[in-house]
Design an enzyme around this catalytic site. Sequence first.
Site, short mmCIF file in Angstrom:
data_model
loop_
_atom_site.label_atom_id
_atom_site.label_comp_id
_atom_site.label_asym_id
_atom_site.label_seq_id
_atom_site.Cartn_x
_atom_site.Cartn_y
_atom_site.Cartn_z
N GLU A 1 41.39 15.11 37.15
CA GLU A 1 40.65 14.75 36.06
C GLU A 1 41.60 14.67 35.04
O GLU A 1 42.67 14.55 35.06
CB GLU A 1 39.86 16.08 35.35
CG GLU A 1 40.37 17.39 35.27
CD GLU A 1 39.41 18.37 35.08
OE1 GLU A 1 38.27 18.35 34.69
OE2 GLU A 1 40.05 19.61 35.49
N LEU B 1 36.73 20.67 35.96
CA LEU B 1 35.58 21.52 35.02
C LEU B 1 34.31 20.58 35.48
O LEU B 1 34.54 19.33 35.27
CB LEU B 1 35.96 21.22 33.61
CG LEU B 1 34.95 21.97 32.66
CD1 LEU B 1 35.12 23.47 32.72
CD2 LEU B 1 35.02 21.46 31.20
N LYS C 1 35.79 27.34 32.02
CA LYS C 1 36.21 26.81 30.61
C LYS C 1 37.20 27.68 30.09
O LYS C 1 36.57 28.30 28.91
CB LYS C 1 35.01 25.90 29.85
CG LYS C 1 35.65 24.92 29.08
CD LYS C 1 34.51 24.49 28.65
CE LYS C 1 34.87 23.27 27.43
NZ LYS C 1 35.86 22.38 27.70
N ARG D 1 47.88 46.66 23.93
CA ARG D 1 48.00 45.72 24.81
C ARG D 1 48.13 46.38 26.26
O ARG D 1 48.77 47.03 26.37
CB ARG D 1 49.34 44.68 24.56
CG ARG D 1 49.58 43.62 25.52
CD ARG D 1 51.05 43.08 25.26
NE ARG D 1 51.14 41.91 25.98
CZ ARG D 1 51.44 41.72 27.16
NH1 ARG D 1 51.53 42.75 28.01
NH2 ARG D 1 51.73 40.61 27.82
N1 PMP Z 1 37.63 18.30 32.05
C1 PMP Z 1 38.43 19.04 31.24
C2 PMP Z 1 39.76 19.67 31.71
C3 PMP Z 1 38.07 19.29 29.91
O1 PMP Z 1 38.82 20.03 28.89
C4 PMP Z 1 36.91 18.66 29.67
C5 PMP Z 1 36.33 18.77 28.14
N2 PMP Z 1 36.16 19.92 27.63
C6 PMP Z 1 35.86 18.00 30.54
C7 PMP Z 1 36.48 17.73 31.78
C8 PMP Z 1 34.82 17.16 30.01
O2 PMP Z 1 33.72 18.38 29.92
P1 PMP Z 1 32.38 18.04 28.84
O3 PMP Z 1 31.69 16.80 29.28
O4 PMP Z 1 31.73 19.31 29.27
O5 PMP Z 1 33.10 18.07 27.51
#
Ligand code: PMP
Length: 286
Positions: free
Chosen positions: A182, A206, A150, A101
């Site tokens: 979101e 995202l 992501k 670690r």
């Molecule tokens: N925002 C977040 C925070 C998410 O986790 C996701 C889903 N993974 C999305 C938006 C939607 O992204 P996608 O359409 O690529 O699944």
Amino acid sequence: MTRTVYVNGEYLPETEAKVSIFDRGFLFADAVYEVTSILDGKLIDFEGHAVRLERSLKELDMASPCSKDELLEIHQKLVELNDINEGLIYLQVSRGSDGDRDFVFPSADTKPTLVLFTQNKPGLADSDASRKGAKVISIEDIRWGRRDIKTVQLLYPSMGKMMAKAAGADDAWMIEDGHVTEGTSNNAYFVKDGTIVTRPLSNDILHGITRKAVLRMAEEAQMKIEERLFTIDEAKEADEAFTTSASAFVMPVVEIDGQQLGDGTPGPIAKRLREIYLEESRAAAI
Ligand code: PMP
């Protein structure tokens, strides 16, 4: 049935798959992931997910575990081995482990950890949840500043889902500086007087693969779209609202913070976009 999963080049029963306790995904959340939906045994928008994965890896200076063609082959083989007709396939890539670690990244020749697993979800497309619509609550957005990557840092979104559950709702929309960012695992939209409103892309959210496809389809269907910041109060006063994600496609939202939208049933634009999205995505699936 025991699932077959993929770990670093091997297809194994889930009970036999292992990663190191020193894996940086486990110790530091030093990992990224993708979720691709499966309809009719085929992958929806694999290309979009593969491109976003490359971007996430690049932003974090993380090595690619394999080529896009190899990734496609692994996805398709796992879907076939697990006989998935409708469901999801998760891909997780971590920076791996050099056997201890340390905050400092391991040397560049350390192999990333690559794991894929499927989830069988019959009825994913024709779901009760989408016919009913979702109830959401609003919560503060206290996540880090690179939500466009992501990563597997999903603790706060997970807590958000629990807060929603405790409030008798299905999900939470997050708010930062007075504006909706979101949903916990989806992008957020409302519709007022026929115009679809959603937050523009930035490091704050995202870049949803479903968002991109749905906005393109909405534009092709001559719907009006405004990408701008919006408040939760605007969304509460909307005619309808919805979310998009690879795992739930277009999901109508029928209630925000206890306030019913329209007549409390899924709105016509959300329903239409869900239909168009499912139809076009099935046709292009591989
Ligand atoms: N925002 C977040 C925070 C998410 O986790 C996701 C889903 N993974 C999305 C938006 C939607 O992204 P996608 O359409 O690529 O699944």
